[in-house]
Scaffold this motif. Structure first.
Motif, short mmCIF file in Angstrom:
data_model
loop_
_atom_site.label_atom_id
_atom_site.label_comp_id
_atom_site.label_asym_id
_atom_site.label_seq_id
_atom_site.Cartn_x
_atom_site.Cartn_y
_atom_site.Cartn_z
N MET A 55 0.84 -1.19 0.00
CA MET A 55 0.00 0.00 0.00
C MET A 55 0.87 1.24 0.00
N LYS A 56 0.58 2.17 -0.88
CA LYS A 56 1.35 3.40 -0.94
C LYS A 56 0.50 4.57 -0.46
N PRO A 57 0.73 5.05 0.75
CA PRO A 57 -0.08 6.14 1.31
C PRO A 57 0.43 7.50 0.90
N LEU A 91 -0.20 1.93 23.27
CA LEU A 91 1.00 2.71 22.96
C LEU A 91 1.79 2.00 21.87
N LEU A 92 2.08 2.74 20.79
CA LEU A 92 2.82 2.19 19.65
C LEU A 92 4.07 3.01 19.37
N LEU A 93 5.08 2.35 18.83
CA LEU A 93 6.22 3.02 18.23
C LEU A 93 6.22 2.66 16.75
N LEU A 94 6.14 3.69 15.90
CA LEU A 94 6.12 3.49 14.46
C LEU A 94 7.42 4.00 13.86
N GLY A 95 8.03 3.21 13.00
CA GLY A 95 9.28 3.58 12.38
C GLY A 95 9.09 4.58 11.25
N GLU A 96 10.18 5.06 10.72
CA GLU A 96 10.15 6.05 9.65
C GLU A 96 9.47 5.50 8.41
N ASN A 97 8.61 6.31 7.82
CA ASN A 97 7.91 5.98 6.57
C ASN A 97 7.04 4.73 6.65
N LEU A 98 6.59 4.37 7.85
CA LEU A 98 5.68 3.24 7.99
C LEU A 98 4.24 3.74 7.88
N PRO A 99 3.47 3.28 6.89
CA PRO A 99 2.11 3.79 6.70
C PRO A 99 1.22 3.43 7.89
N HIS A 100 0.34 4.36 8.26
CA HIS A 100 -0.54 4.10 9.39
C HIS A 100 -1.78 4.98 9.34
N SER A 133 7.99 -2.24 6.17
CA SER A 133 7.47 -1.66 4.94
C SER A 133 7.54 -0.15 5.00
N SER A 134 8.13 0.48 4.02
CA SER A 134 8.13 1.94 3.92
C SER A 134 7.86 2.30 2.47
N TYR A 135 7.32 3.47 2.27
CA TYR A 135 6.84 3.82 0.94
C TYR A 135 7.20 5.25 0.55
N GLN A 136 7.30 5.45 -0.73
CA GLN A 136 7.35 6.77 -1.32
C GLN A 136 6.28 6.75 -2.41
N SER A 137 5.28 7.59 -2.31
CA SER A 137 4.17 7.49 -3.23
C SER A 137 3.88 8.81 -3.94
N SER A 138 3.22 8.70 -5.07
CA SER A 138 2.78 9.90 -5.77
C SER A 138 1.45 10.33 -5.19
N LYS A 139 1.11 11.59 -5.35
CA LYS A 139 -0.15 12.11 -4.82
C LYS A 139 -1.33 11.42 -5.50
N GLU A 140 -1.22 11.14 -6.79
CA GLU A 140 -2.32 10.50 -7.51
C GLU A 140 -2.62 9.11 -6.95
N GLU A 141 -1.58 8.32 -6.70
CA GLU A 141 -1.76 6.99 -6.14
C GLU A 141 -2.36 7.06 -4.75
N ALA A 142 -1.84 7.99 -3.93
CA ALA A 142 -2.33 8.14 -2.56
C ALA A 142 -3.80 8.53 -2.55
N ASP A 143 -4.18 9.48 -3.40
CA ASP A 143 -5.57 9.94 -3.44
C ASP A 143 -6.50 8.81 -3.87
N ARG A 144 -6.08 8.03 -4.84
CA ARG A 144 -6.93 6.94 -5.33
C ARG A 144 -7.14 5.88 -4.25
N LEU A 145 -6.06 5.47 -3.58
CA LEU A 145 -6.18 4.44 -2.55
C LEU A 145 -6.90 4.96 -1.31
N LYS A 163 -4.11 -5.35 -5.96
CA LYS A 163 -3.23 -6.45 -5.55
C LYS A 163 -1.77 -6.02 -5.60
N MET A 164 -1.41 -5.25 -6.60
CA MET A 164 -0.04 -4.78 -6.72
C MET A 164 0.33 -3.84 -5.57
N MET A 165 -0.60 -2.98 -5.18
CA MET A 165 -0.33 -1.98 -4.15
C MET A 165 -0.40 -2.53 -2.74
N THR A 166 -1.32 -3.45 -2.49
CA THR A 166 -1.55 -3.90 -1.12
C THR A 166 -1.09 -5.33 -0.84
#
Length: 288
Positions: free
Chosen positions: A1-3, A62-71, A173-185, A221-224
């Motif tokens: 998933m690319k957020p 209480l959670l610790l989330l790493g860098e660029n981890l989608p949430h 899992s970490s992601y770099q996404s485009s705005k278009e992909e993020a908006d769609r998902l 399926k490709m994204m998630t």
């Protein structure tokens, strides 16, 4: 998933942020950011998405989330009814991995912190005595400024790096996404969370994404790394778990139809597959 990328609104003169906020809900944006995040739920409940994991959350987590981890924390429906008496509350501490500089991370004394950063890429649930210590420091850090807050964050990292009171949440899992992909998902996620109780066809959800059914299935399926059907089932079972926890008197049959399943055997089969327990076994475990 690319957020979608989220810009943490900290002061440009600060390398970190501590805040205590009370909101109607925690929003619906599936997002990531380069800052690590300690997130303490003071008040609220619903479904959280971390990486590839979908689980319930409740007050006290209480959670610790790493860098660029989608949430994303998706509160229950009552938090979206604009009732001023129903609010969500959290304390959040966010900081860049190198908030003290790359030179600091290259020191031998920082090895434990680097190991912690690596573990946090999968997301960590913090429990036990470690959780209690961190909550105290997080509350104090909200009011602290300057060097005092930096020292508190270091204390938090020291406690975490020496602790075994943590459980991994998802696959790294970490992601770099485009705005278009993020908006769609985001549209697909929001639409599913709003309409999971009724039948959702592929034609309907594909139209939300502005794709043909074939293209949508391949894209999702490709994204998630899962089918939309599997994702929808996870959402429904997560809400079923929540209902079993919150109301010991409710029957599994009632939950079955409330969460969007059209027959008992289908519901029971998916519930056992995902949780490892039947609904009755799960209810007994939660209300033991």
């Amino acid at each position: 998933m690319k957020p979608q990328f989220y810009l943490v609104p900290r002061d440009v003169l600060s390398s970190h942020l501590s805040r205590h906020h009370t909101l109607p809900n925690f929003g619906t944006a599936w997002h990531y950011h380069p800052e690590l995040e300690l997130h303490y739920i003071v008040r609220g409940e619903g479904v959280r998405f971390v990486g590839d994991n979908v689980s319930n959350f409740d007050s006290g987590e209480l959670l610790l989330l790493g860098e660029n981890l989608p949430h994303m924390w998706r509160c229950n429906e009552k938090y979206f009814r604009r009732d001023p008496k129903v609010t969500a509350e959290a304390i959040v501490v966010q900081f860049l991995p190198d908030f003290l500089g790359q030179d600091f991370l290259s020191k031998p004394e920082s090895t434990a912190i680097l190991n912690l950063y690596d573990k946090a890429k999968a997301g960590l649930v913090i429990t036990g005595e470690t959780r209690e210590k961190l909550i105290v420091l997080m509350r104090q850090s909200v009011k602290a400024t300057g060097l005092k807050r930096v020292v508190m964050i270091l204390n938090m990292l020291e406690i975490l790096s020496e602790s075994d009171d943590m459980q991994v949440i998802s696959e790294k899992s970490s992601y770099q996404s485009s705005k278009e992909e993020a908006d769609r998902l985001n549209k697909v996620y929001t639409y599913t969370l709003t309409n999971y109780k009724r039948e959702l066809t592929l034609e309907e959800i594909a139209s939300v994404a502005n794709l043909s059914v074939t293209s949508f299935c391949r894209y999702f399926k490709m994204m998630t790394k899962k089918t939309f059907h599997d994702f929808l089932i996870e959402i429904r079972i997560s809400h079923a778990q929540r209902m079993l926890i919150e109301d010991s008197s409710i029957t599994a049959e009632a939950i079955c139809f409330e969460c969007g399943f059209n027959n008992r055997s289908n519901f029971f089969g998916h519930f056992k597959r995902i949780t490892g327990l039947t609904p009755l076994e799960y209810k007994r475990k939660c209300h033991f």
